[in-house]
Design a protein around this motif. Sequence first.
Motif, PDB file in Angstrom:
ATOM      1  N   THR A 139       0.834  -1.194   0.000  1.00  0.00           N
ATOM      2  CA  THR A 139       0.000   0.000   0.000  1.00  0.00           C
ATOM      3  C   THR A 139       0.875   1.252   0.000  1.00  0.00           C
ATOM      4  OG1 THR A 139      -0.168   0.025   2.408  1.00  0.00           O
ATOM      5  CG2 THR A 139      -1.919  -1.126   1.189  1.00  0.00           C
ATOM      6  N   ARG A 140       0.301   2.312  -0.514  1.00  0.00           N
ATOM      7  CA  ARG A 140       0.983   3.611  -0.519  1.00  0.00           C
ATOM      8  C   ARG A 140      -0.025   4.685  -0.133  1.00  0.00           C
ATOM      9  NH1 ARG A 140       4.300   6.570  -5.425  1.00  0.00           N
ATOM     10  NH2 ARG A 140       4.502   8.577  -4.379  1.00  0.00           N
ATOM     11  N   GLU A 141       0.289   5.424   0.897  1.00  0.00           N
ATOM     12  CA  GLU A 141      -0.577   6.513   1.345  1.00  0.00           C
ATOM     13  C   GLU A 141      -0.290   7.774   0.534  1.00  0.00           C
ATOM     14  OE1 GLU A 141      -1.947   8.724   5.469  1.00  0.00           O
ATOM     15  OE2 GLU A 141      -0.056   7.620   5.429  1.00  0.00           O
ATOM     16  N   ILE A 142      -1.351   8.454   0.133  1.00  0.00           N
ATOM     17  CA  ILE A 142      -1.226   9.696  -0.622  1.00  0.00           C
ATOM     18  C   ILE A 142      -2.045  10.764   0.103  1.00  0.00           C
ATOM     19  CG2 ILE A 142      -1.641  10.850  -2.824  1.00  0.00           C
ATOM     20  CD1 ILE A 142      -1.623   7.994  -4.087  1.00  0.00           C
ATOM     21  N   PRO A 143      -1.391  11.816   0.595  1.00  0.00           N
ATOM     22  CA  PRO A 143      -2.141  12.892   1.249  1.00  0.00           C
ATOM     23  C   PRO A 143      -3.190  13.481   0.292  1.00  0.00           C
ATOM     24  CG  PRO A 143       0.208  13.159   1.612  1.00  0.00           C
ATOM     25  CD  PRO A 143       0.048  12.075   0.585  1.00  0.00           C
ATOM     26  N   ARG A 144      -4.294  13.882   0.839  1.00  0.00           N
ATOM     27  CA  ARG A 144      -5.408  14.403   0.038  1.00  0.00           C
ATOM     28  C   ARG A 144      -4.949  15.516  -0.913  1.00  0.00           C
ATOM     29  NH1 ARG A 144     -10.935  16.333   0.420  1.00  0.00           N
ATOM     30  NH2 ARG A 144     -10.989  17.797  -1.304  1.00  0.00           N
ATOM     31  N   SER A 145      -4.147  16.457  -0.441  1.00  0.00           N
ATOM     32  CA  SER A 145      -3.719  17.575  -1.303  1.00  0.00           C
ATOM     33  C   SER A 145      -2.867  17.076  -2.467  1.00  0.00           C
ATOM     34  CB  SER A 145      -2.965  18.630  -0.492  1.00  0.00           C
ATOM     35  OG  SER A 145      -1.804  18.082   0.078  1.00  0.00           O
ATOM     36  N   GLU A 146      -2.022  16.087  -2.229  1.00  0.00           N
ATOM     37  CA  GLU A 146      -1.202  15.531  -3.307  1.00  0.00           C
ATOM     38  C   GLU A 146      -2.077  14.776  -4.323  1.00  0.00           C
ATOM     39  OE1 GLU A 146       2.315  12.212  -3.885  1.00  0.00           O
ATOM     40  OE2 GLU A 146       2.208  13.272  -1.961  1.00  0.00           O
ATOM     41  N   PHE A 147      -3.062  14.059  -3.832  1.00  0.00           N
ATOM     42  CA  PHE A 147      -4.008  13.354  -4.704  1.00  0.00           C
ATOM     43  C   PHE A 147      -4.724  14.356  -5.611  1.00  0.00           C
ATOM     44  CE2 PHE A 147      -8.389  11.522  -5.166  1.00  0.00           C
ATOM     45  CZ  PHE A 147      -8.051  10.458  -5.981  1.00  0.00           C
ATOM     46  N   GLU A 148      -5.190  15.435  -5.011  1.00  0.00           N
ATOM     47  CA  GLU A 148      -5.959  16.447  -5.734  1.00  0.00           C
ATOM     48  C   GLU A 148      -5.109  17.243  -6.727  1.00  0.00           C
ATOM     49  OE1 GLU A 148      -8.788  20.239  -4.535  1.00  0.00           O
ATOM     50  OE2 GLU A 148      -8.256  18.765  -3.014  1.00  0.00           O
ATOM     51  N   HIS A 149      -3.908  17.603  -6.338  1.00  0.00           N
ATOM     52  CA  HIS A 149      -3.102  18.529  -7.151  1.00  0.00           C
ATOM     53  C   HIS A 149      -2.042  17.859  -8.014  1.00  0.00           C
ATOM     54  CE1 HIS A 149      -5.047  21.905  -5.273  1.00  0.00           C
ATOM     55  NE2 HIS A 149      -4.810  21.366  -4.102  1.00  0.00           N
ATOM     56  N   ARG A 150      -1.739  16.584  -7.744  1.00  0.00           N
ATOM     57  CA  ARG A 150      -0.716  15.893  -8.537  1.00  0.00           C
ATOM     58  C   ARG A 150      -1.265  14.656  -9.247  1.00  0.00           C
ATOM     59  NH1 ARG A 150       3.658  12.071  -6.656  1.00  0.00           N
ATOM     60  NH2 ARG A 150       4.913  11.785  -8.514  1.00  0.00           N
ATOM     61  N   TRP A 151      -1.889  13.767  -8.483  1.00  0.00           N
ATOM     62  CA  TRP A 151      -2.314  12.487  -9.046  1.00  0.00           C
ATOM     63  C   TRP A 151      -3.478  12.636 -10.022  1.00  0.00           C
ATOM     64  CZ3 TRP A 151      -0.146   7.610  -8.258  1.00  0.00           C
ATOM     65  CH2 TRP A 151       0.939   7.598  -7.376  1.00  0.00           C
ATOM     66  N   LEU A 152      -4.503  13.400  -9.646  1.00  0.00           N
ATOM     67  CA  LEU A 152      -5.649  13.553 -10.552  1.00  0.00           C
ATOM     68  C   LEU A 152      -5.265  14.268 -11.856  1.00  0.00           C
ATOM     69  CD1 LEU A 152      -8.576  14.257  -8.064  1.00  0.00           C
ATOM     70  CD2 LEU A 152      -8.058  12.138  -9.306  1.00  0.00           C
ATOM     71  N   PRO A 153      -4.509  15.374 -11.803  1.00  0.00           N
ATOM     72  CA  PRO A 153      -4.081  15.980 -13.070  1.00  0.00           C
ATOM     73  C   PRO A 153      -3.197  15.041 -13.899  1.00  0.00           C
ATOM     74  CG  PRO A 153      -3.862  17.574 -11.289  1.00  0.00           C
ATOM     75  CD  PRO A 153      -4.183  16.239 -10.656  1.00  0.00           C
ATOM     76  N   GLY A 154      -2.344  14.273 -13.235  1.00  0.00           N
ATOM     77  CA  GLY A 154      -1.496  13.322 -13.952  1.00  0.00           C
ATOM     78  C   GLY A 154      -2.309  12.245 -14.638  1.00  0.00           C
ATOM     79  N   ALA A 155      -3.308  11.717 -13.943  1.00  0.00           N
ATOM     80  CA  ALA A 155      -4.182  10.707 -14.552  1.00  0.00           C
ATOM     81  C   ALA A 155      -4.905  11.296 -15.757  1.00  0.00           C
ATOM     82  CB  ALA A 155      -5.187  10.193 -13.522  1.00  0.00           C
ATOM     83  N   SER A 156      -5.345  12.520 -15.631  1.00  0.00           N
ATOM     84  CA  SER A 156      -6.036  13.184 -16.740  1.00  0.00           C
ATOM     85  C   SER A 156      -5.112  13.346 -17.948  1.00  0.00           C
ATOM     86  CB  SER A 156      -6.560  14.549 -16.274  1.00  0.00           C
ATOM     87  OG  SER A 156      -7.307  15.160 -17.289  1.00  0.00           O
ATOM     88  N   ARG A 157      -3.892  13.802 -17.715  1.00  0.00           N
ATOM     89  CA  ARG A 157      -2.917  13.979 -18.811  1.00  0.00           C
ATOM     90  C   ARG A 157      -2.627  12.672 -19.539  1.00  0.00           C
ATOM     91  NH1 ARG A 157      -0.436  17.183 -15.095  1.00  0.00           N
ATOM     92  NH2 ARG A 157       1.064  15.584 -14.549  1.00  0.00           N
ATOM     93  N   HIS A 158      -2.650  11.564 -18.804  1.00  0.00           N
ATOM     94  CA  HIS A 158      -2.339  10.263 -19.394  1.00  0.00           C
ATOM     95  C   HIS A 158      -3.582   9.522 -19.889  1.00  0.00           C
ATOM     96  CE1 HIS A 158       1.408  11.032 -17.124  1.00  0.00           C
ATOM     97  NE2 HIS A 158       1.950  10.442 -18.178  1.00  0.00           N
ATOM     98  N   GLY A 159      -4.731  10.156 -19.815  1.00  0.00           N
ATOM     99  CA  GLY A 159      -5.954   9.538 -20.310  1.00  0.00           C
ATOM    100  C   GLY A 159      -6.450   8.380 -19.466  1.00  0.00           C
ATOM    101  N   LEU A 160      -6.124   8.399 -18.165  1.00  0.00           N
ATOM    102  CA  LEU A 160      -6.525   7.322 -17.259  1.00  0.00           C
ATOM    103  C   LEU A 160      -7.805   7.671 -16.513  1.00  0.00           C
ATOM    104  CD1 LEU A 160      -3.066   6.571 -15.608  1.00  0.00           C
ATOM    105  CD2 LEU A 160      -4.195   5.249 -17.408  1.00  0.00           C
ATOM    106  N   LEU A 161      -8.577   6.656 -16.222  1.00  0.00           N
ATOM    107  CA  LEU A 161      -9.698   6.809 -15.308  1.00  0.00           C
ATOM    108  C   LEU A 161      -9.189   6.582 -13.892  1.00  0.00           C
ATOM    109  CD1 LEU A 161     -12.453   4.820 -17.238  1.00  0.00           C
ATOM    110  CD2 LEU A 161     -12.161   7.300 -17.096  1.00  0.00           C
ATOM    111  N   VAL A 162     -10.014   6.914 -12.920  1.00  0.00           N
ATOM    112  CA  VAL A 162      -9.673   6.735 -11.512  1.00  0.00           C
ATOM    113  C   VAL A 162     -10.600   5.666 -10.947  1.00  0.00           C
ATOM    114  CG1 VAL A 162      -9.521   7.886  -9.269  1.00  0.00           C
ATOM    115  CG2 VAL A 162      -8.929   9.140 -11.365  1.00  0.00           C
ATOM    116  N   GLY A 163     -10.021   4.544 -10.535  1.00  0.00           N
ATOM    117  CA  GLY A 163     -10.791   3.462  -9.937  1.00  0.00           C
ATOM    118  C   GLY A 163     -10.949   3.699  -8.452  1.00  0.00           C
ATOM    119  N   LEU A 164     -12.186   3.647  -7.972  1.00  0.00           N
ATOM    120  CA  LEU A 164     -12.462   3.959  -6.570  1.00  0.00           C
ATOM    121  C   LEU A 164     -12.927   2.724  -5.801  1.00  0.00           C
ATOM    122  CD1 LEU A 164     -14.389   7.310  -7.023  1.00  0.00           C
ATOM    123  CD2 LEU A 164     -11.943   6.970  -6.653  1.00  0.00           C
ATOM    124  N   ASN A 165     -12.208   2.438  -4.728  1.00  0.00           N
ATOM    125  CA  ASN A 165     -12.566   1.359  -3.797  1.00  0.00           C
ATOM    126  C   ASN A 165     -12.883   0.048  -4.502  1.00  0.00           C
ATOM    127  OD1 ASN A 165     -12.132   2.913  -1.534  1.00  0.00           O
ATOM    128  ND2 ASN A 165     -14.290   3.252  -1.091  1.00  0.00           N
TER     129      ASN A 165
END
Length: 105
Positions: A57-83
């Motif tokens: 597992t890898r913990e991602i702080p909420r702010s990093e998820f919002e400002h880094r991971w979500l934009p990165g997923a968008s740039r790469h054309g990825l969807l976000v799988g939840l739970n």
Amino acid sequence: MFFREIGADGSVWTIEDDDGVPAPRGTDGHRAMPFWSLQSRAERIINRAPEYDGFRTREIPRSEFEHRWLPGASRHGLLVGLNWSGTRVAGFDLTPIDVLDRLPR
């Protein structure tokens, strides 16, 4: 459940191995990167789904998820799988923009 459990300042969790975070292709042909609202949910996938044996597992702080991971997923054309859950590792996949719009403030 995902959005309620992370709240306005909680962390999200993903899984990774030495090659990074998985982004498997779904039945619709789109790739999705998985995230969970609780570490225990992510650990269950590692323990129950053979394809994720050896992941951690890898913990991602909420702010990093919002400002880094979500934009990165968008740039790469990825969807976000939840739970994702179960031995078939299935769940909801949303666009990064939809996830961002639904995050609690």
